[in-house]
Design an enzyme around this catalytic site. Structure first.
Site, short mmCIF file in Angstrom:
data_model
loop_
_atom_site.label_atom_id
_atom_site.label_comp_id
_atom_site.label_asym_id
_atom_site.label_seq_id
_atom_site.Cartn_x
_atom_site.Cartn_y
_atom_site.Cartn_z
N CYS A 163 28.80 82.76 36.25
CA CYS A 163 29.86 83.63 36.77
C CYS A 163 30.25 84.59 35.66
CB CYS A 163 31.05 82.82 37.30
SG CYS A 163 32.05 81.98 36.06
N ASN B 45 32.86 82.20 32.84
CA ASN B 45 32.46 80.81 32.62
C ASN B 45 33.65 79.89 32.34
OD1 ASN B 45 30.48 78.87 30.33
ND2 ASN B 45 30.39 78.75 32.54
N CYS C 227 35.98 79.37 35.41
CA CYS C 227 36.44 78.96 36.74
C CYS C 227 35.29 78.51 37.63
CB CYS C 227 37.21 80.09 37.43
SG CYS C 227 38.77 80.54 36.64
N ARG C 228 34.54 79.46 38.17
CA ARG C 228 33.54 79.14 39.20
C ARG C 228 32.31 78.43 38.67
NH1 ARG C 228 32.77 85.03 41.47
NH2 ARG C 228 32.99 85.40 39.23
N SER C 229 31.67 78.97 37.64
CA SER C 229 30.42 78.34 37.19
C SER C 229 30.63 76.97 36.57
CB SER C 229 29.61 79.27 36.28
OG SER C 229 30.31 79.67 35.15
N ASP D 241 36.59 84.88 42.98
CA ASP D 241 36.99 84.41 41.66
C ASP D 241 38.44 83.92 41.70
OD1 ASP D 241 37.50 83.91 38.99
OD2 ASP D 241 36.48 85.74 38.30
#
Length: 158
Positions: free
Chosen positions: A8, A11, A13-15, A125
């Site tokens: 993401c 690096n 939150c999402r990934s 995000d």
């Protein structure tokens, strides 16, 4: 060994959420010896930071470990070291393709390709939206289907 890298922007939150959820599913399936996961970002402003508090809170609620995870930046060698690079949104894909311009053999996919019934292509995000619950649901379902896809691909190769 199949190696998956989730990517993401920052690096945090999402990934890292996808990495933790995917690792959890791999462990539950008893496939740790054949599938590995990591995560990275395309932007460098969060390097060395732990996952965002919202990510940690949702992972804690689902009893999923994020122990030892810190933000890192995608590197050129990652395009050689990983079998699949899974981006969270189209912007990440664009950045990854620019970065790996001469690496035609690299498989770059968007995570929500593995959850087509969701009807969208980008994982929003939560750093900006604050909706960690919705993002967790997308990631959880997508990782489940990604794992099933990898297992199916491995069966075809044997």
């Amino acid at each position: 060994m199949t190696k998956v890298l989730f990517v993401c922007l920052g690096n945090i939150c999402r990934s890292p959420m996808a990495e933790a959820v995917f690792r959890h599913k791999v462990k539950k399936a008893g496939l740790e010896a054949s599938i590995q996961a990591a995560s990275a970002g395309t932007g460098d402003w969060n390097l060395g930071k732990e996952p965002h508090e919202g990510t940690k809170t949702i992972l804690d609620a689902h009893h999923i470990s994020y122990q030892g995870m810190i933000s890192k930046l995608i590197k050129l060698e990652d395009f050689h070291d990983y079998d699949l690079i899974i981006a969270m949104d189209a912007s990440n894909v664009s950045n990854l393709r620019k970065f790996a311009a001469n690496k035609e053999d690299v498989v770059i996919r968007q995570l929500l390709e593995f959850y087509p019934e969701r009807g969208i292509t980008d994982v929003p995000d939560p750093y900006y939206t604050g909706n960690f619950d919705e993002v967790y649901e997308m990631i959880d379902r997508s990782c489940e289907q990604l794992l099933a896809w990898i297992v199916q691909q491995e069966k075809r190769q044997t």
